[in-house]
Design an enzyme around this catalytic site. Structure first.
Site, PDB file in Angstrom:
ATOM      1  N   GLY A  72       0.735  -1.165  -0.077  1.00  0.00           N
ATOM      2  CA  GLY A  72       0.021  -0.024   0.225  1.00  0.00           C
ATOM      3  C   GLY A  72       0.622   1.163   0.236  1.00  0.00           C
ATOM      4  N   GLN A 179      -7.673  -0.264   3.940  1.00  0.00           N
ATOM      5  CA  GLN A 179      -8.318  -0.843   5.161  1.00  0.00           C
ATOM      6  C   GLN A 179      -9.789  -1.057   4.389  1.00  0.00           C
ATOM      7  OE1 GLN A 179      -7.472  -1.789   7.909  1.00  0.00           O
ATOM      8  NE2 GLN A 179      -5.445  -0.885   7.952  1.00  0.00           N
ATOM      9  N   SER A 199      -3.524  -3.099  -0.538  1.00  0.00           N
ATOM     10  CA  SER A 199      -2.558  -4.070   0.353  1.00  0.00           C
ATOM     11  C   SER A 199      -3.194  -5.468   0.481  1.00  0.00           C
ATOM     12  CB  SER A 199      -1.916  -3.492   1.375  1.00  0.00           C
ATOM     13  OG  SER A 199      -0.953  -4.225   1.990  1.00  0.00           O
ATOM     14  N   THR A 237      11.216  -6.983 -11.625  1.00  0.00           N
ATOM     15  CA  THR A 237      10.552  -8.536 -11.864  1.00  0.00           C
ATOM     16  C   THR A 237       9.389  -8.855 -10.781  1.00  0.00           C
ATOM     17  OG1 THR A 237      12.551  -9.428 -12.152  1.00  0.00           O
ATOM     18  CG2 THR A 237      11.114 -11.042 -11.595  1.00  0.00           C
ATOM     19  N   CYS A 322       5.079   6.466  20.797  1.00  0.00           N
ATOM     20  CA  CYS A 322       5.966   6.929  21.627  1.00  0.00           C
ATOM     21  C   CYS A 322       6.821   7.955  20.678  1.00  0.00           C
ATOM     22  CB  CYS A 322       7.000   5.852  21.721  1.00  0.00           C
ATOM     23  SG  CYS A 322       8.479   6.278  22.711  1.00  0.00           S
TER      24      CYS A 322
END
Length: 393
Positions: A72, A179, A199, A237, A322
């Site tokens: 994606g 999604q 994806s 490829t 974080c």
């Protein structure tokens, strides 16, 4: 590995049927699908079959509109670069404040290179500000890129209508449907959507393979240059096993019954809100992905909930990250203006077709004591006796 896996928006388990279809292309049918000799024939047929399966998944007009990519992120990058290059007189991109980092990080870089990017805000439910969007799209807009569904909250954008507005302004329209695919019905025929990213590993396919839908007639400059693979639109490829797996996963997704997934999601969410005080479900509860529930627990850190659930064999994700040694709410939580104390405690539960009722019951047994334990350690703990279950006050 055993346990309860509710982090399917991050990745899904490869379906056994998908793996079985892939395996021969690592061994017996190992040839390059671009080769003209006999070793390339079966791989070439398999790639063509997979392309038709992905075409069917999104309701594209022609299989040639499907360009296979590494995932994606690459598909998004291809769309953004192609959209900006389509008309040199236009240097503006319109996107939203809650897009995936694959979009936002690239747009930030393009700003440094001279492009103008308009970030459209959302409301507290994660819904796009339509007035701001209409005002931003104009004669200088080269490309609009808006996600079909948000990866954290599941909120769905009305992309077909948004694409009509872009088309009326002469701009190209791209949607990140990573999604949405396999969870929502998608039919691109008759829409004004020019490009769409996919994806495979979000719908029980393998990692490392994705696709970009490019509508016939849309001007397209390749991001990766070299060989003539993918009709000259993406050099390199072909990842034959991955492409075959993507095709198999697309076929399974088209046949899948998603109603049980939504019912289990609702059972989980209702159970949490009934058992745990001072929490709330986030996002547009009337228009979201059938597998996604994002719940904010006030006065505690989502990372702590995540780690304690992990010790109990339950996998989820948090709406915080974080940054510089401190736990900060995600950009999605900030854009929705979720209260600071709640944004830190956001947890995403994302189900799959494989999620069972027994797993949901297990989460509902384990989660409330964890929240209670963590809140007992909170400096706000003394105030919690007066809180109403299932509602941020």
């Amino acid at each position: 590995m055993t346990g309860v896996y509710l982090d399917n928006n991050a990745t899904t388990r490869v379906a056994p049927q998908v793996l079985a279809r892939m395996l021969p292309f690592f061994t017996e049918e190992f040839g390059n699908p671009s080769s003209l000799h006999r070793f390339g024939k079966a791989p070439a047929r398999a790639v063509a079959e997979a392309r038709r399966a992905v075409q069917a998944l999104v309701g594209a007009v022609d299989p040639s509109e499907i360009v296979f990519t590494s995932g994606g992120t690459e598909a998004n990058a291809m769309a953004i670069h192609a959209g900006l290059a389509a008309d040199p007189a236009r240097r503006e991109i319109v996107t939203s404040a809650v897009e995936h980092p694959a979009i936002l990080a690239l747009c930030a870089r393009l700003v440094q290179e001279g492009a103008t990017v308009h970030l459209i805000p959302v409301d507290r439910f994660g819904r796009l500000d339509l007035d701001a969007y209409r005002a931003a799209v104009g004669p200088q807009t080269a490309l609009v890129s808006l996600m079909w569904a948000n990866n954290e909250t599941g909120t769905v954008f009305p992309v077909e209508g948004l694409a009509e507005i872009a088309r009326a302004a002469g701009a190209l329209f791209h949607t990140d449907a990573v999604q949405a695919a396999g969870k929502l019905p998608i039919s691109l025929r008759g829409t004004d959507i020019d490009m769409l990213s996919l994806s495979a590993h979000k719908l029980h396919g393998p990692k490392g393979i994705g696709a970009l839908y490019v509508r016939k007639g849309v001007p397209f400059q390749p991001l990766l240059r070299g060989g003539k693979q993918e009709r000259g639109r993406r050099a390199g490829t072909e990842n034959t096993p991955g492409i075959v797996g993507f095709g198999a996963a697309a076929e399974l997704a088209l046949r899948a019954d998603r109603s049980s997934m939504a019912a289990l999601r609702d059972e989980l969410e209702r159970g949490i809100l009934a058992r745990v005080p001072k929490c709330a479900a986030l996002g547009d509860l009337l228009d979201r992905l059938p597998n996604t529930s994002c719940v904010a627990f006030d006065f505690i850190e989502g990372e702590a909930i995540l780690m304690m659930l992990d010790r109990a064999g339950i996998a989820v994700s948090s709406g915080a990250a974080c940054a510089s040694g401190a736990i900060e709410p995600s950009h999605v939580m900030r854009a929705m203006k979720v209260p600071f104390t709640a944004a830190h405690g956001a947890i995403r539960f994302s189900l799959s077709r494989e999620t069972t009722a027994a797993e949901i019951r297990q989460v509902l047994e384990v989660l409330p004591p964890i929240v209670e334990q963590l809140r007992a350690l909170s400096p706000f703990g003394a105030d919690l006796d007066t809180l109403v279950p299932g509602r941020l006050q």
